[in-house]
Write a protein that holds these residues in place. Structure first.
Motif, PDB file in Angstrom:
ATOM      1  N   GLU A  86       0.815  -1.210   0.000  1.00 52.56           N
ATOM      2  CA  GLU A  86       0.000   0.000   0.000  1.00 52.56           C
ATOM      3  C   GLU A  86       0.854   1.268   0.000  1.00 52.56           C
ATOM      4  O   GLU A  86       0.322   2.372   0.079  1.00 52.56           O
ATOM      5  CB  GLU A  86      -0.950  -0.015   1.200  1.00 52.56           C
ATOM      6  N   HIS A  87       2.167   1.104  -0.098  1.00 51.37           N
ATOM      7  CA  HIS A  87       3.080   2.248  -0.166  1.00 51.37           C
ATOM      8  C   HIS A  87       4.140   1.974  -1.225  1.00 51.37           C
ATOM      9  O   HIS A  87       5.338   2.006  -0.949  1.00 51.37           O
ATOM     10  CB  HIS A  87       3.719   2.508   1.196  1.00 51.37           C
ATOM     11  N   LEU A  88       3.674   1.700  -2.451  1.00 44.73           N
ATOM     12  CA  LEU A  88       4.605   1.366  -3.536  1.00 44.73           C
ATOM     13  C   LEU A  88       5.484   2.549  -3.911  1.00 44.73           C
ATOM     14  O   LEU A  88       6.580   2.362  -4.435  1.00 44.73           O
ATOM     15  CB  LEU A  88       3.813   0.890  -4.760  1.00 44.73           C
ATOM     16  N   GLU A  89       5.016   3.774  -3.642  1.00 45.51           N
ATOM     17  CA  GLU A  89       5.854   4.936  -3.921  1.00 45.51           C
ATOM     18  C   GLU A  89       7.090   4.954  -3.036  1.00 45.51           C
ATOM     19  O   GLU A  89       8.097   5.578  -3.360  1.00 45.51           O
ATOM     20  CB  GLU A  89       5.051   6.230  -3.735  1.00 45.51           C
ATOM     21  N   LYS A  90       7.019   4.245  -1.932  1.00 42.37           N
ATOM     22  CA  LYS A  90       8.144   4.174  -1.000  1.00 42.37           C
ATOM     23  C   LYS A  90       9.007   2.939  -1.238  1.00 42.37           C
ATOM     24  O   LYS A  90      10.236   3.006  -1.183  1.00 42.37           O
ATOM     25  CB  LYS A  90       7.604   4.171   0.440  1.00 42.37           C
ATOM     26  N   TYR A  91       8.352   1.808  -1.536  1.00 42.04           N
ATOM     27  CA  TYR A  91       9.091   0.548  -1.659  1.00 42.04           C
ATOM     28  C   TYR A  91       9.364   0.147  -3.102  1.00 42.04           C
ATOM     29  O   TYR A  91      10.306  -0.608  -3.353  1.00 42.04           O
ATOM     30  CB  TYR A  91       8.297  -0.579  -0.977  1.00 42.04           C
ATOM     31  N   GLY A  92       8.566   0.622  -4.046  1.00 39.61           N
ATOM     32  CA  GLY A  92       8.662   0.137  -5.412  1.00 39.61           C
ATOM     33  C   GLY A  92       7.709  -1.032  -5.625  1.00 39.61           C
ATOM     34  O   GLY A  92       7.296  -1.693  -4.672  1.00 39.61           O
ATOM     35  N   PHE A  93       7.368  -1.313  -6.903  1.00 42.93           N
ATOM     36  CA  PHE A  93       6.344  -2.310  -7.189  1.00 42.93           C
ATOM     37  C   PHE A  93       6.751  -3.710  -6.746  1.00 42.93           C
ATOM     38  O   PHE A  93       6.108  -4.308  -5.858  1.00 42.93           O
ATOM     39  CB  PHE A  93       6.013  -2.315  -8.686  1.00 42.93           C
ATOM     40  N   GLY A 101      -9.121   1.071   3.013  1.00 46.35           N
ATOM     41  CA  GLY A 101      -9.781   0.939   1.725  1.00 46.35           C
ATOM     42  C   GLY A 101      -9.756  -0.477   1.176  1.00 46.35           C
ATOM     43  O   GLY A 101      -9.136  -1.383   1.744  1.00 46.35           O
ATOM     44  N   TYR A 102     -10.419  -0.644   0.026  1.00 49.09           N
ATOM     45  CA  TYR A 102     -10.579  -1.960  -0.592  1.00 49.09           C
ATOM     46  C   TYR A 102      -9.725  -2.150  -1.837  1.00 49.09           C
ATOM     47  O   TYR A 102      -9.401  -3.296  -2.192  1.00 49.09           O
ATOM     48  CB  TYR A 102     -12.055  -2.160  -0.992  1.00 49.09           C
ATOM     49  N   LEU A 105      -7.644  -5.632  -2.988  1.00 47.46           N
ATOM     50  CA  LEU A 105      -8.283  -6.338  -4.101  1.00 47.46           C
ATOM     51  C   LEU A 105      -7.293  -6.560  -5.237  1.00 47.46           C
ATOM     52  O   LEU A 105      -7.223  -7.664  -5.798  1.00 47.46           O
ATOM     53  CB  LEU A 105      -9.491  -5.542  -4.599  1.00 47.46           C
ATOM     54  N   VAL A 106      -6.533  -5.535  -5.601  1.00 50.86           N
ATOM     55  CA  VAL A 106      -5.539  -5.679  -6.666  1.00 50.86           C
ATOM     56  C   VAL A 106      -4.482  -6.706  -6.270  1.00 50.86           C
ATOM     57  O   VAL A 106      -4.039  -7.517  -7.105  1.00 50.86           O
ATOM     58  CB  VAL A 106      -4.894  -4.317  -6.984  1.00 50.86           C
ATOM     59  N   PHE A 107      -4.070  -6.693  -5.011  1.00 51.41           N
ATOM     60  CA  PHE A 107      -3.099  -7.674  -4.517  1.00 51.41           C
ATOM     61  C   PHE A 107      -3.642  -9.097  -4.704  1.00 51.41           C
ATOM     62  O   PHE A 107      -2.936  -9.992  -5.186  1.00 51.41           O
ATOM     63  CB  PHE A 107      -2.809  -7.402  -3.039  1.00 51.41           C
ATOM     64  N   TYR A 108      -4.886  -9.300  -4.334  1.00 55.55           N
ATOM     65  CA  TYR A 108      -5.514 -10.616  -4.434  1.00 55.55           C
ATOM     66  C   TYR A 108      -5.641 -11.054  -5.890  1.00 55.55           C
ATOM     67  O   TYR A 108      -5.312 -12.195  -6.245  1.00 55.55           O
ATOM     68  CB  TYR A 108      -6.890 -10.559  -3.770  1.00 55.55           C
ATOM     69  N   LEU A 109      -6.106 -10.154  -6.759  1.00 58.14           N
ATOM     70  CA  LEU A 109      -6.290 -10.496  -8.169  1.00 58.14           C
ATOM     71  C   LEU A 109      -4.956 -10.762  -8.855  1.00 58.14           C
ATOM     72  O   LEU A 109      -4.858 -11.636  -9.728  1.00 58.14           O
ATOM     73  CB  LEU A 109      -7.038  -9.369  -8.893  1.00 58.14           C
ATOM     74  N   LEU A 110      -3.935 -10.023  -8.463  1.00 62.57           N
ATOM     75  CA  LEU A 110      -2.614 -10.233  -9.045  1.00 62.57           C
ATOM     76  C   LEU A 110      -2.088 -11.626  -8.721  1.00 62.57           C
ATOM     77  O   LEU A 110      -1.570 -12.335  -9.599  1.00 62.57           O
ATOM     78  CB  LEU A 110      -1.644  -9.161  -8.535  1.00 62.57           C
ATOM     79  N   GLN A 138     -14.725  -4.627   6.083  1.00 64.39           N
ATOM     80  CA  GLN A 138     -13.413  -4.357   5.512  1.00 64.39           C
ATOM     81  C   GLN A 138     -12.316  -5.157   6.203  1.00 64.39           C
ATOM     82  O   GLN A 138     -11.359  -5.599   5.569  1.00 64.39           O
ATOM     83  CB  GLN A 138     -13.078  -2.864   5.584  1.00 64.39           C
ATOM     84  N   GLY A 139     -12.457  -5.353   7.519  1.00 63.79           N
ATOM     85  CA  GLY A 139     -11.477  -6.162   8.232  1.00 63.79           C
ATOM     86  C   GLY A 139     -11.454  -7.592   7.725  1.00 63.79           C
ATOM     87  O   GLY A 139     -10.381  -8.175   7.509  1.00 63.79           O
TER      88      GLY A 139
END
Length: 299
Positions: A108-115, A141-142, A146-151, A226-227
């Motif tokens: 959730e912090h790809l700007e910090k860690y990279g993809f 948020g969702y 969700l993107v993590f799961y679908l990926l 959400q949890g």
């Protein structure tokens, strides 16, 4: 002793042994206001003072120097407190920064860690230290879960497709079309790769809703839908093991189930007993319903 500035209300506890015996005034390190923080005046006063002897004069001179020194000390006493307070505030800022860093979910912090570093770090933390991973998680948020799961689901599907193509796993097909992990009548692999995330998203929300319903029934869904959603999505991290043929999907599925249970427990701040009851309650109800239907059909 707690000393409080009457001007700006700044206060600090000072050990009694560090306060000079005759110090009465202090200078606030914040607003520089000088004030009297205690009264040492005696309630009795001699009406006459005898003439001072040379020895007494020396004693008075010594006392005066000591008084001047104490005057300097009493003015500087809060200066030391100021540096102590600044050190405390700095430590607090450092702890807050550290806590904020530890609370980060790398994905959730790809700007910090990279993809890719953020993806692999998230998978690693969820698989190897799920209790800490979910306990520090914030509900923000969702979309990213969700993107993590679908990926991961796409990686799993593509891996299954590749192993099927090279003959390491049995091919699942329908009307001559090879399908990555599933068969749908009349649709080719390319179309399925597009529809797969949509169908999987619908199925995901249905499963999460079903699981959350039973968590709520046993009073184990304190962090809301959400949890539960985040526990399921990030709990799927071990499914990355599906890239290993044969044993990978089975091992990943079992591991994901364990991680998801730990996620329920730590996100909802509940007990494992309630989580297990919520998970097995649908199975028990299904068995009971099946038995009832079987007996009812026999009559």
């Amino acid at each position: 002793m707690r000393i409080t500035c009457p001007n700006c209300q700044f206060s600090q506890d000072i050990p009694e042994e560090k306060i000079p015996p005759k110090a009465e005034q202090a200078t606030c390190p914040k607003c520089r206001h000088k004030f009297k923080f205690r009264d040492l005046s005696s309630s009795f006063k001699l009406s006459e003072e005898p003439e001072a002897t040379p020895i007494e004069q020396n004693d008075k001179a010594t006392e005066k120097r000591q008084s001047d020194l104490e005057g300097e000390n009493k003015e500087n006493i809060w200066e030391k407190l100021e540096s102590m307070a600044e050190g405390t505030e700095q430590k607090k800022v450092d702890r807050d920064s550290l806590a904020e860093d530890e609370a980060d979910i790398p994905w959730e912090h790809l700007e910090k860690y990279g993809f890719f570093p953020g993806l692999f770090k998230t998978i690693k933390e969820a698989m190897l230290s799920p209790a800490n991973f979910f306990a520090r998680m914030k509900l923000t948020g969702y979309s990213k879960p969700l993107v993590f799961y679908l990926l991961l689901a796409e990686v799993q599907a593509i891996a299954n497709f590749i192993w099927q193509m090279v003959g390491l796993m049995p091919m699942i097909s329908s009307q001559g079309y090879a399908v990555p992990g599933m068969g749908i009548v009349g649709l080719g692999s390319a179309v399925i790769l597009i529809l797969y995330p949509i169908l999987l998203t619908i199925l995901l929300f249905m499963v999460v809703g079903f699981n959350h319903l039973f968590l709520v029934l046993v009073r184990a869904g304190t962090s809301g839908f959400q949890g539960t959603f985040r526990a399921v999505t990030y709990g799927s991290a071990p499914m990355i093991l599906a890239i290993i043929p044969f044993i990978g999907p089975l091992l990943g599925g079992i591991w994901a189930m364990v991680v998801t249970v730990i996620g329920y427990k730590n996100i909802h701040r509940t007990s494992y007993v309630k989580v297990f009851i919520a998970m097995f309650l649908p199975i028990i109800l299904g068995i009971v319903l099946g038995v009832i239907l079987r007996f009812s059909s026999s009559f």
